[in-house]
Design an enzyme around this catalytic site. Structure first.
Site, PDB file in Angstrom:
ATOM      1  N   HIS A 233       0.852  -1.193   0.000  1.00 39.06           N
ATOM      2  CA  HIS A 233       0.000   0.000   0.000  1.00 39.06           C
ATOM      3  C   HIS A 233       0.884   1.237   0.000  1.00 39.06           C
ATOM      4  O   HIS A 233       2.095   1.187   0.250  1.00 39.06           O
ATOM      5  CB  HIS A 233      -0.968   0.017   1.193  1.00 39.06           C
ATOM      6  N   PHE A 234       0.249   2.372  -0.279  1.00 40.69           N
ATOM      7  CA  PHE A 234       0.906   3.664  -0.216  1.00 40.69           C
ATOM      8  C   PHE A 234       0.249   4.510   0.864  1.00 40.69           C
ATOM      9  O   PHE A 234      -0.964   4.423   1.095  1.00 40.69           O
ATOM     10  CB  PHE A 234       0.791   4.421  -1.543  1.00 40.69           C
ATOM     11  N   SER A 235       1.022   5.342   1.501  1.00 34.56           N
ATOM     12  CA  SER A 235       0.499   6.437   2.318  1.00 34.56           C
ATOM     13  C   SER A 235       1.274   7.680   1.913  1.00 34.56           C
ATOM     14  O   SER A 235       2.222   7.610   1.120  1.00 34.56           O
ATOM     15  CB  SER A 235       0.692   6.155   3.809  1.00 34.56           C
ATOM     16  N   ASN A 236       0.875   8.815   2.446  1.00 36.33           N
ATOM     17  CA  ASN A 236       1.590  10.038   2.108  1.00 36.33           C
ATOM     18  C   ASN A 236       3.019  10.019   2.622  1.00 36.33           C
ATOM     19  O   ASN A 236       3.873  10.755   2.134  1.00 36.33           O
ATOM     20  CB  ASN A 236       0.838  11.250   2.668  1.00 36.33           C
ATOM     21  N   GLY A 237       3.299   9.172   3.596  1.00 36.51           N
ATOM     22  CA  GLY A 237       4.661   9.077   4.104  1.00 36.51           C
ATOM     23  C   GLY A 237       5.578   8.232   3.251  1.00 36.51           C
ATOM     24  O   GLY A 237       6.804   8.309   3.395  1.00 36.51           O
ATOM     25  N   GLY A 239       5.805   4.345   0.587  1.00 36.20           N
ATOM     26  CA  GLY A 239       5.191   3.095   0.166  1.00 36.20           C
ATOM     27  C   GLY A 239       5.636   1.924   1.022  1.00 36.20           C
ATOM     28  O   GLY A 239       6.624   2.000   1.762  1.00 36.20           O
ATOM     29  N   LYS A 255      10.096  -0.762   3.390  1.00 39.88           N
ATOM     30  CA  LYS A 255       9.297   0.337   3.908  1.00 39.88           C
ATOM     31  C   LYS A 255       9.975   1.642   3.523  1.00 39.88           C
ATOM     32  O   LYS A 255      11.143   1.869   3.865  1.00 39.88           O
ATOM     33  CB  LYS A 255       9.167   0.221   5.423  1.00 39.88           C
ATOM     34  N   ASP A 365       1.105   1.013  19.113  1.00 36.49           N
ATOM     35  CA  ASP A 365       0.244   1.024  17.917  1.00 36.49           C
ATOM     36  C   ASP A 365      -0.382  -0.339  17.700  1.00 36.49           C
ATOM     37  O   ASP A 365      -0.457  -0.831  16.574  1.00 36.49           O
ATOM     38  CB  ASP A 365       1.061   1.443  16.685  1.00 36.49           C
TER      39      ASP A 365
END
Length: 905
Positions: A233-237, A239, A255, A365
């Protein structure tokens, strides 16, 4: 999890809200306090302040300049851009304040728009070239996140992209209203905001940008000893990828962290968290069932951590597959088997967390997404980017709100709280509600104990840990005191049948009215985040739907609220839509019901002056909903203009569906199914965006005219949607989204079923009757994750209530398809069970009764997702009033039709 919702949780502890609202902007940049330059104007728009010379003109589209910045240097960068643009007469805009900048650059911000802090609008390419050069020189050495949608100019924070300057809109391929630019023929097409630089086909890249495009492509992964095999997946931080170390042929997880991007609540970027994760994992190298560090390296300015590849699946996905309460026929043996499995999973997680704590680390988390379960049920914990030494740990700055501890927990207590939430979530995955009302923990324990053979001590320990403090809070909203022993008021009334209806109505209406904000122009009632995309007026997410539900439920809306809707609807904001569920047609429908016919007709006049003929064929935003509304108003008023427009809209729907009517289905007893997928890159199925909306339109128009060709088209449209449905192992027919199946009203199978049942009152077709019966099975599950009308239990109730009431039947057409010989008693019994289970989601609000919206992170009062939808559908079940969703009954002017046909065309 829909990551868009996170940004709307930062303003208010109980309701979704936007930082761009005037009441939410509490901090700003110093530049915004400067006097507006002589001959200039300033205009606030959403998250931005826009500055430009009075009387100045800009092209409607072209090359624009974006400037990025971090929290530390934003004031300095903005002042420098102001000092450059104002003397030169260059129009520009900037984000209003630091909180907006943080949210735009946060981990789950939209990657296509992240990093954009200031936008400068050159008037032509010559001005573009000069401004890029001089701004790059002024801002040399300033840091900022990389803007993925743009081309970087040099090595600083200056970027360029071709796109729209003016606010223009068109329909995307999937029927959504999106920002638009003109193509080479003058046709409006979507202005792409992808997280990758793109030059439209009809536009040439200016020559001075060619070296910068070449530099962009110079960094590649070819020299690395790793091969990326797939994206997780991708996040703004950054891939997350599955890769392979080509030196050893070892499979790894890579990561990626982007500098200055993916900010957490404390302003730390993805790189800082990646480095912290590497340190914590090395410290925990001796702890079993924790991923090991394989490597750490930098490519360009992106940082990477190579981790041990863990074979398995995230617990949230495994839970969806194994959870027995989605199957109404789950046996005692299956419930016991699941219970044993869930307790074993929790025991493993607890042992791992205890070992992490013994090594002096707080994990911070723990939630369903970060627990990997292997084929042998061996658990491994992943994602340690917020882990910290016990001596440093406070509250994690990134957290899953279904497991995030309140402010009174720090250090190891954060993990103990999450472990307690996991005890409940494994059996009833509704723990985000505990953040809003801690009393729900005990309520959930009671529900679980009634459904599963769980040892009571297992649940009591969870409740004790969750309620360990004297107060709780919601994310970034400050402390929110909640009585620890006060039960949810009125929740027991949902099990009382029709006798409980007056109490339900009064408590829901009380919450809705208590939440009203008539002093705001953008919305009257808090609801879903779609309010900030489609506006706060409409039927689905705005004031019109709430007032409509109050009226039908017998809770008279205050005149002040009706006046608010009239005022806003007669002067709609730019960009307000015309659709039925998301625009002004639904507002007109609601106003007429409220006794404001002239104002309703005035709103229709506004709609008819808009280019409505360009809309798609769907019910929510497009021509099917518009045709139905115009035909209903034509029947009520006799206005030929409205009738003609209704039929023109219907003709356009017919043209746009564009497929010949297929012959009748095979004469068999099996349901219609297929292998096609709904949504994403595929056509949607369902009531609001699929072909079932047009099918409803064709049915209602058939009842007006008796034209069998319209009935043919209704059947064809329904078959089109049914081809995107699959049979689950329990016999339920649900919409196939590829990775999950959906039973719900808006995009799922019961929305198809509610129209299909009405079609079968007019025409008997065995395979469609079988489909209707299989859809009925989708409305029997004990558990639905949400409570709303469009995507939750309230929509299931609306479907069942329509079957019980025989909504829309005409004389002589017979009972609803799929009814058993008990005259609908089975449906009535299921309706009672589903209404009683609304108590599972019921929440306290100011002494009244409220419900959570989408994602369960905040309360909602709107019709599509919140309390108004629960009010409307509970009223349909118990009030004894003819309470239905719009257009489920024949239109005004419909005539009695002959008995239903037996499959003949």
């Amino acid at each position: 999890m829909d990551e868009r919702y996170d940004a709307y949780c930062a303003v208010d502890p109980l309701f979704y809200d936007s930082l761009s609202t005037t009441t939410a902007v509490t901090d700003g940049f110093a530049v915004a306090d400067r006097p507006i330059p002589a001959g200039w104007r300033r205009e606030p728009s959403d998250d931005w302040f826009i500055y430009g010379p009075e009387g100045g003109s800009l092209p409607q589209q072209g090359w624009k300049i974006h400037i990025s910045a971090g929290l530390a240097n934003a004031e300095r960068v903005l002042a420098s851009v102001w000092d450059y643009c104002v003397p030169r007469g260059l129009s520009f805009k900037f984000l209003r304040g630091p909180r907006m900048l943080l949210m735009r650059n946060s981990k789950y911000a939209r990657r296509g728009s992240s990093g954009k802090f200031v936008t400068v609008y050159p008037r032509d390419e010559a001005e573009l070239e000069l401004a890029c050069k001089e701004l790059a020189e002024r801002l040399d050495g300033e840091a900022g996140p990389y803007i993925l949608s743009d081309l970087r100019y040099g090595t600083g924070p200056v970027y360029v992209r071709y796109g729209g300057f003016a606010a223009r809109y068109c329909l995307s391929d999937d029927g959504q209203v999106v920002p638009a630019i003109e193509d080479g023929t003058g046709t409006l097409v979507p202005d792409r905001r992808d997280p990758v630089f793109h030059v439209p086909d009809w536009v040439s890249l200016p020559a001075f940008l060619e070296p910068h495009l070449a530099a962009r492509g110079a960094v590649s992964t070819t020299d690395l000893p790793y091969r990326i095999e797939r994206v997780i997946h991708f996040s703004n931080g950054g891939g997350l990828y599955v890769g392979r170390d080509t030196r050893t042929d070892t499979q790894v997880v890579l990561k990626e962290a982007r500098p200055h991007a993916g900010l957490d609540a404390d302003g730390r970027d993805a790189v800082a968290r990646l480095n912290r994760e590497a340190d914590m994992l090395r410290r925990l190298a001796g702890v079993p069932q924790v991923a090991r560090v394989h490597d750490q390296f930098v490519l360009g300015d992106h940082h990477f951590l190579a981790l041990e590849y863990i074979e398995g699946r995230a617990l949230n996905k495994l839970l969806v597959e194994r959870y027995p309460l989605v199957d109404p026929e789950s046996t005692a043996e299956r419930l016991a088997e699941y219970t044993d499995w869930a307790i074993r999973i929790h025991e493993q997680v607890e042992r791992i967390v205890d070992a992490i704590t013994a090594h002096g680390v707080v994990y911070g988390d723990l939630h369903l997404f970060n627990i990997m379960v292997g084929p042998d049920d061996r658990v491994t914990l992943v994602d340690f980017e917020v882990a910290a030494p016990v001596t440093e740990a406070t509250r994690p700055a990134l957290r899953n709100q279904g497991f995030a501890a309140p402010r009174d927990r720090t250090g190891p207590a954060v993990d103990r709280y999450a472990l307690a939430c996991l005890r409940l979530a494994l059996f009833l995955p509704l723990t985000p509600l505990v953040r809003l009302a801690p009393a729900k923990a005990a309520h959930f324990a009671d529900i679980i104990a009634a459904q599963f053979p769980v040892p009571r001590d297992f649940l009591d320990r969870a409740v004790e840990e969750i309620r360990g403090g004297e107060a709780t809070d919601t994310d970034d909203g400050g402390d929110q005191p909640v009585g620890r022993t006060v039960p949810v008021p009125g929740a027991e009334a949902f099990a009382s049948g029709a006798t409980g209806w007056p109490g339900i109505r009064d408590r829901l209406a009380g919450a809705i009215l208590a939440s009203a904000t008539p002093g705001r122009d953008d919305r009257l009632f808090p609801g879903d985040i779609d309010q900030f995309r489609t506006g706060g007026l409409n039927l689905g997410y705005g004031a019109a739907g709430v007032l409509h539900a109050l009226l039908l439920a017998g809770a008279e809306p205050p005149e002040e609220h009706t006046q608010w809707l009239v005022k806003q609807a007669l002067s709609p904001a730019s960009g307000t839509r015309c659709g039925f569920w998301d625009g002004l047609h639904g507002v007109a429908f609601a106003l007429d019901g409220l006794g404001r016919r002239q104002e309703a007709l005035d709103v229709l006049d506004i709609c008819l002056r808009e280019p409505w003929q360009d809309l798609g064929p769907d019910l929510a935003s497009g021509l099917s909903g518009i045709a139905l509304n115009l035909a209903e108003f034509a029947g009520r008023t006799g206005e030929p203009v409205l009738r003609d427009a209704a039929w023109r809209a219907a003709e356009l729907v017919t043209e746009r569906l564009g497929e010949p009517v297929p012959p009748a289905g095979p004469e068999n007893d099996g349901p219609v199914t297929g292998s096609e997928i709904s949504g994403g890159q595929h056509p949607y199925a369902g009531l609001t965006r699929g072909r079932s909306g047009p099918a409803l339109m064709f049915l209602r128009l058939y009842e007006l005219t008796g034209d069998r060709a319209l009935l043919d088209r209704a059947g064809a449209a329904l078959r089109h949607d049914l081809r995107r449905c699959v049979l689950r192992p329990d016999g339920a027919l649900e919409v196939n989204e590829g990775w999950r199946t959906m039973p719900y009203l808006a995009h799922g199978s019961v929305g198809i079923g509610i129209v299909l049942d009405q079609y079968l009152r007019h025409r008997s077709e065995p395979d469609l009757a079988a489909s209707a019966g299989a859809i009925r099975e989708a409305a029997r599950a004990p558990f639905y994750a949400q409570s709303g009308l469009f995507a939750g239990r309230a929509g299931i109730i609306a479907y069942l209530a329509a079957r019980v009431a025989g909504t829309g039947s005409t004389a002589g057409t017979g009972p609803v398809a799929g009814d058993t010989t008990d005259g609908g008693a089975t449906d009535r019994a299921e309706l009672h069970r589903q209404v009683s289970r609304l108590a599972w989601h019921a929440m306290p609000y100011q002494g009244f009764l409220a419900f959570p919206g989408e994602q369960l992170l905040r309360l909602s009062m709107d019709l599509a997702t919140g309390a108004a939808g629960v009010l409307l559908t509970t009223g349909a079940a118990w009030s004894g009033r003819p309470t239905t969703l719009p257009f489920l009954a024949p239109l005004t002017g419909a005539t009695e039709l002959p008995p239903r046909e037996r499959g003949a065309r």
